[in-house]
Design a protein around this motif. Structure first.
Motif, mmCIF file in Angstrom:
data_model
loop_
_atom_site.group_PDB
_atom_site.id
_atom_site.type_symbol
_atom_site.label_atom_id
_atom_site.label_comp_id
_atom_site.label_asym_id
_atom_site.label_seq_id
_atom_site.Cartn_x
_atom_site.Cartn_y
_atom_site.Cartn_z
ATOM 1 N N GLY A 66 51.687 -22.188 72.615
ATOM 2 C CA GLY A 66 51.252 -20.813 72.831
ATOM 3 C C GLY A 66 51.326 -20.013 71.538
ATOM 4 N N TYR A 81 54.153 -13.550 74.431
ATOM 5 C CA TYR A 81 53.803 -14.977 74.391
ATOM 6 C C TYR A 81 52.511 -15.169 75.166
ATOM 7 C CZ TYR A 81 53.772 -19.988 75.325
ATOM 8 O OH TYR A 81 53.401 -21.310 75.412
ATOM 9 N N SER A 83 49.812 -17.901 76.480
ATOM 10 C CA SER A 83 49.700 -19.345 76.713
ATOM 11 C C SER A 83 48.333 -19.864 76.287
ATOM 12 C CB SER A 83 49.904 -19.658 78.193
ATOM 13 O OG SER A 83 48.674 -19.577 78.896
ATOM 14 N N GLY A 87 46.857 -22.817 80.569
ATOM 15 C CA GLY A 87 47.878 -22.005 81.229
ATOM 16 C C GLY A 87 47.345 -20.641 81.611
ATOM 17 N N HIS A 89 45.906 -18.477 79.819
ATOM 18 C CA HIS A 89 46.062 -17.420 78.815
ATOM 19 C C HIS A 89 46.942 -16.284 79.312
ATOM 20 C CE1 HIS A 89 42.362 -18.407 76.110
ATOM 21 N NE2 HIS A 89 43.453 -18.973 75.690
ATOM 22 N N GLN A 107 54.803 -17.344 83.354
ATOM 23 C CA GLN A 107 53.876 -18.420 83.008
ATOM 24 C C GLN A 107 53.473 -19.270 84.225
ATOM 25 O OE1 GLN A 107 52.320 -19.051 79.983
ATOM 26 N NE2 GLN A 107 53.169 -17.054 79.445
ATOM 27 N N TYR A 112 55.003 -24.215 79.087
ATOM 28 C CA TYR A 112 54.840 -22.922 78.412
ATOM 29 C C TYR A 112 56.004 -21.999 78.741
ATOM 30 C CZ TYR A 112 50.205 -24.929 77.898
ATOM 31 O OH TYR A 112 49.167 -25.780 77.620
ATOM 32 N N GLU A 115 58.587 -22.887 76.450
ATOM 33 C CA GLU A 115 58.415 -22.297 75.114
ATOM 34 C C GLU A 115 58.882 -20.848 75.098
ATOM 35 O OE1 GLU A 115 54.347 -22.902 73.807
ATOM 36 O OE2 GLU A 115 54.950 -24.784 72.848
ATOM 37 N N ASP A 138 49.846 -17.786 88.390
ATOM 38 C CA ASP A 138 49.950 -17.988 86.947
ATOM 39 C C ASP A 138 51.006 -17.099 86.311
ATOM 40 O OD1 ASP A 138 48.175 -15.994 87.752
ATOM 41 O OD2 ASP A 138 47.088 -16.003 85.864
#
Ligand SMILES: [Zn+2]
Length: 335
Positions: A66, A81, A83, A87, A89, A107, A112, A115, A138
């Protein structure tokens, strides 16, 4: 037709072209699912005009999938952040105050979310709480990872969101499983705390939490940071460069909400659900888009006509292919 899991799992993220991804996603997207917008994650030129002096940083993390954008407002930093495309976005916003971090949204895909968690740990401050903006998958699937990595952080959402997740969350995860395999959550993470509307101070930062219904989603949190003059609009506002999602026939009420946001004075920086932060003029562009979509919806008898007309109305917007998904969901709902 969706390919089987084994086939999907063999596709690396990089190998999954946009058209392949669309083909896969189309089979699983239903109205309850949040949808992606492009982001291109290019630096937004408007950002340079903000007080926040945003900048990208930590280029050392070159293997991160990401993208991170950091905006500083005095002692407060907003780490965004974003993605990759598969993912959706979606953004997770990390608000770093003097002694703690507040994470907004979790996320879609577990790697992700991982992360996000790893990045938060580099800040060296505890996670005070995690706040979910709305019940689209999401934005919450990856809460599974965040709550594992930060077991002391309480998870907040608006009253009603936990019920939505209890009712439909597992079915949504199951619908994603053929596409994402073990990259999607195995369980639904239910928020345990109800976020209060109105003013709150968290780690010395003032938040003004607002509740909105019947816009891009049924139930949507927004948050103002009055001292930083930042509006966290999540999926109420979309990027001026890309198509917005019109999943349900809430056009009129969505526009009413956007007019309310427009009245807010001085909030020039808006963080959004699916792209890098935008300027307040994006409220106007979102209103224009929703207004046109409403007109086209009223004049279109079927999804295909709606989709073609909306794309033709906004030929310069990115990710026109996502209009097909919106159309499919919009016309699947009872009219
Ligand atoms: Zn969303």
């Amino acid at each position: 037709m969706l390919p089987g899991n084994s086939h999907v799992r063999r596709l690396s993220q990089a190998a999954l072209s946009r058209s392949q991804f669309l083909q896969l996603a189309a089979g699983a997207l239903v109205p309850f699912v949040g949808l992606p917008l492009s982001a291109a994650a290019a630096k937004n030129p408007e950002l340079a005009q903000n007080d926040g002096a945003p900048e990208t940083e930590d280029e050392a993390a070159s293997d991160r999938m990401g993208a991170i954008l950091v905006s500083q407002f005095g002692p407060v930093k907003i780490h965004s952040y974003l993605s990759p495309l598969d993912g959706f976005h979606v953004n997770s916003q990390m608000i770093e105050g003097p002694t703690a971090v507040v994470i907004f949204d979790g996320q879609l895909l577990l790697p992700y979310a991982d992360e996000v968690a790893s990045y938060v740990q580099t800040l060296g401050k505890p996670v005070d709480r995690i706040i979910l903006s709305h019940a689209h998958t999401d934005h919450w699937s990856g809460l599974q990872v965040l709550t594992e990595r930060f077991p002391d952080a309480r998870v907040f959402a608006l009253d009603g969101v936990a019920g939505q997740l209890r009712a439909r969350g597992q079915a949504r995860l199951d619908s994603f499983r053929p596409i994402y395999g073990d990259r999607i959550a195995t369980k639904v993470t239910i928020p345990t705390e109800t976020i209060a509307e109105g003013l709150q101070r968290i780690d010395g930062i003032t938040y003004d939490f607002r509740r909105f219904v019947d816009a891009e989603s049924d139930l949507q949190l927004a948050a103002l940071l009055p001292e930083q003059k930042v509006l966290m609009a999540f999926d109420l506002v979309f990027s001026p460069n890309e198509h917005a999602f019109t999943l349900v026939d809430h056009f009129d009420h969505w526009m009413t909400i956007l007019e309310q946001l427009k009245v807010l004075q001085g909030y020039d920086t808006i963080t959004i659900g699916h792209d890098t932060p935008v300027h307040r003029s994006s409220i106007d562009s979102t209103i224009s888009y929703v207004k046109r979509a409403k007109e086209i919806h009223a004049a279109s008898a079927d999804a295909k006509t709606y989709s073609e007309s909306l794309k033709a109305a906004f030929p310069d917007l990115q990710h026109a292919e996502w209009v097909d998904l919106s159309a499919r969901l919009l016309y699947a709902a009872p009219r």
